[in-house]
Design a protein around this motif. Sequence first.
Motif, mmCIF file in Angstrom:
data_model
loop_
_atom_site.group_PDB
_atom_site.id
_atom_site.type_symbol
_atom_site.label_atom_id
_atom_site.label_comp_id
_atom_site.label_asym_id
_atom_site.label_seq_id
_atom_site.Cartn_x
_atom_site.Cartn_y
_atom_site.Cartn_z
ATOM 1 N N GLU A 1 0.855 -1.184 0.000
ATOM 2 C CA GLU A 1 0.000 0.000 0.000
ATOM 3 C C GLU A 1 0.895 1.240 0.000
ATOM 4 O OE1 GLU A 1 -3.407 0.343 -0.125
ATOM 5 O OE2 GLU A 1 -3.536 -1.812 -0.400
ATOM 6 N N ILE A 2 1.101 1.825 -1.145
ATOM 7 C CA ILE A 2 1.979 2.980 -1.281
ATOM 8 C C ILE A 2 1.322 4.241 -0.729
ATOM 9 C CG2 ILE A 2 3.263 4.414 -2.931
ATOM 10 C CD1 ILE A 2 4.316 1.532 -2.688
ATOM 11 N N LEU A 3 0.021 4.358 -0.887
ATOM 12 C CA LEU A 3 -0.705 5.552 -0.454
ATOM 13 C C LEU A 3 -0.556 5.783 1.052
ATOM 14 C CD1 LEU A 3 -2.355 7.691 -1.921
ATOM 15 C CD2 LEU A 3 -4.403 6.389 -1.409
ATOM 16 N N ASN A 4 -0.319 4.724 1.819
ATOM 17 C CA ASN A 4 -0.172 4.844 3.276
ATOM 18 C C ASN A 4 1.251 5.156 3.717
ATOM 19 O OD1 ASN A 4 -2.886 4.206 3.503
ATOM 20 N ND2 ASN A 4 -2.476 2.029 3.728
ATOM 21 N N GLU A 5 2.189 5.129 2.801
ATOM 22 C CA GLU A 5 3.591 5.379 3.136
ATOM 23 C C GLU A 5 3.874 6.882 3.168
ATOM 24 O OE1 GLU A 5 5.725 2.942 3.889
ATOM 25 O OE2 GLU A 5 4.301 1.365 3.413
ATOM 26 N N THR A 6 4.812 7.281 4.004
ATOM 27 C CA THR A 6 5.226 8.685 4.015
ATOM 28 C C THR A 6 6.088 8.941 2.783
ATOM 29 O OG1 THR A 6 7.268 8.329 5.247
ATOM 30 C CG2 THR A 6 5.247 8.716 6.543
ATOM 31 N N PRO A 7 6.176 10.204 2.342
ATOM 32 C CA PRO A 7 7.054 10.493 1.203
ATOM 33 C C PRO A 7 8.492 10.028 1.435
ATOM 34 C CG PRO A 7 5.609 12.348 1.617
ATOM 35 C CD PRO A 7 5.406 11.378 2.758
ATOM 36 N N ALA A 8 9.003 10.201 2.646
ATOM 37 C CA ALA A 8 10.383 9.769 2.924
ATOM 38 C C ALA A 8 10.531 8.259 2.766
ATOM 39 C CB ALA A 8 10.804 10.209 4.323
ATOM 40 N N GLN A 9 9.515 7.494 3.152
ATOM 41 C CA GLN A 9 9.577 6.039 2.999
ATOM 42 C C GLN A 9 9.603 5.660 1.515
ATOM 43 O OE1 GLN A 9 6.127 5.340 5.487
ATOM 44 N NE2 GLN A 9 7.376 4.253 6.991
ATOM 45 N N ILE A 10 8.837 6.356 0.704
ATOM 46 C CA ILE A 10 8.841 6.084 -0.740
ATOM 47 C C ILE A 10 10.216 6.400 -1.319
ATOM 48 C CG2 ILE A 10 7.850 6.739 -2.974
ATOM 49 C CD1 ILE A 10 5.186 7.227 -1.412
ATOM 50 N N TRP A 11 10.765 7.545 -0.924
ATOM 51 C CA TRP A 11 12.103 7.903 -1.405
ATOM 52 C C TRP A 11 13.139 6.874 -0.954
ATOM 53 C CZ3 TRP A 11 13.490 11.128 -5.084
ATOM 54 C CH2 TRP A 11 12.626 12.153 -5.468
ATOM 55 N N ARG A 12 12.990 6.348 0.246
ATOM 56 C CA ARG A 12 13.947 5.338 0.733
ATOM 57 C C ARG A 12 13.886 4.058 -0.101
ATOM 58 N NH1 ARG A 12 12.658 7.753 5.730
ATOM 59 N NH2 ARG A 12 14.530 8.635 6.687
ATOM 60 N N LEU A 13 12.722 3.758 -0.649
ATOM 61 C CA LEU A 13 12.616 2.598 -1.537
ATOM 62 C C LEU A 13 13.367 2.846 -2.847
ATOM 63 C CD1 LEU A 13 8.814 1.746 -1.088
ATOM 64 C CD2 LEU A 13 10.765 0.403 -0.243
ATOM 65 N N LEU A 14 13.387 4.095 -3.298
ATOM 66 C CA LEU A 14 14.004 4.440 -4.578
ATOM 67 C C LEU A 14 15.514 4.654 -4.503
ATOM 68 C CD1 LEU A 14 11.335 7.049 -5.717
ATOM 69 C CD2 LEU A 14 11.794 4.865 -6.855
ATOM 70 N N TYR B 1 19.549 16.302 -1.908
ATOM 71 C CA TYR B 1 18.096 16.471 -1.838
ATOM 72 C C TYR B 1 17.631 16.329 -0.395
ATOM 73 C CZ TYR B 1 18.361 16.068 -6.856
ATOM 74 O OH TYR B 1 18.683 16.285 -8.172
ATOM 75 N N PHE B 2 16.674 17.175 -0.041
ATOM 76 C CA PHE B 2 16.099 17.201 1.294
ATOM 77 C C PHE B 2 14.603 16.937 1.147
ATOM 78 C CE2 PHE B 2 19.815 19.795 1.123
ATOM 79 C CZ PHE B 2 20.462 19.654 2.345
ATOM 80 N N VAL B 3 14.146 15.796 1.647
ATOM 81 C CA VAL B 3 12.725 15.442 1.597
ATOM 82 C C VAL B 3 12.143 15.769 2.969
ATOM 83 C CG1 VAL B 3 11.046 13.586 1.272
ATOM 84 C CG2 VAL B 3 13.183 13.583 -0.047
ATOM 85 N N ASN B 4 11.175 16.676 2.986
ATOM 86 C CA ASN B 4 10.544 17.089 4.236
ATOM 87 C C ASN B 4 9.372 16.183 4.582
ATOM 88 O OD1 ASN B 4 12.198 19.459 4.709
ATOM 89 N ND2 ASN B 4 11.204 20.283 2.884
ATOM 90 N N ASN B 5 8.911 16.269 5.827
ATOM 91 C CA ASN B 5 7.835 15.380 6.284
ATOM 92 C C ASN B 5 6.531 15.583 5.527
ATOM 93 O OD1 ASN B 5 7.135 17.839 7.396
ATOM 94 N ND2 ASN B 5 7.026 17.104 9.489
ATOM 95 N N ASP B 6 6.330 16.754 4.922
ATOM 96 C CA ASP B 6 5.114 16.998 4.145
ATOM 97 C C ASP B 6 5.260 16.574 2.682
ATOM 98 O OD1 ASP B 6 6.810 18.957 3.178
ATOM 99 O OD2 ASP B 6 5.438 20.626 3.562
ATOM 100 N N GLY B 7 6.428 16.040 2.325
ATOM 101 C CA GLY B 7 6.660 15.577 0.963
ATOM 102 C C GLY B 7 7.354 16.599 0.078
ATOM 103 N N SER B 8 7.484 17.828 0.550
ATOM 104 C CA SER B 8 8.173 18.830 -0.259
ATOM 105 C C SER B 8 9.653 18.465 -0.360
ATOM 106 C CB SER B 8 7.996 20.226 0.339
ATOM 107 O OG SER B 8 8.539 20.282 1.637
#
Length: 177
Positions: free
Chosen positions: A2-15, A41-48
């Motif tokens: 379930e990707i929609l439930n992951e935080t942006p940082a978690q998605i970036w960590r997969l990549l 690159y700096f990924v913030n908690n809001d995904g920015s």
Amino acid sequence: MEILNETPAQIWRLLIPSTSWMFPDEVPEDELIFHYRDHIYFVNNDGSVLAMPKPACYDLLDFGTMLECLATSDETIDFDDEGAFDIGFVLKQMGYVVPTRKRREKATYQIEIVNTVLPKAHGHRYELKNVQFLFALYHGLMRCHELNEKTDWEYEHELKRIVKVEPKSSDKVQVNL
């Protein structure tokens, strides 16, 4: 998954390979700092996402100095200010290439994309055959970017899930030698 439930940082960590993560012990779990090609690159908690050119001897800088470099750099890129709100756009700007060094299991993955602005709208679902999970994730994120771009960013398409499709017994071919 379930990707929609992951935080942006978690998605970036997969990549991004863990060898490119910076200050993992000092950065909160819902944020990420990493280097890729000529930028940090700096990924913030809001995904920015913010980016800056790699400073000389970037690998010798401590966490505080790195944040100071970000704050004082004249070349900092704020992707939100650039109107880029999806991961696919940032990946495209980065020139991201899916790592292929390691041999990983290939399978068929079903990718599901939803429009978060119109949740009742028809979603997009498709399959990718004989690919690694990382490529399926990348492809799904880039497809979301493409759909957002086609709607002139009026809608927000996001990757909902990626599911490994088990082969059906009818898909298996038996060869007798």
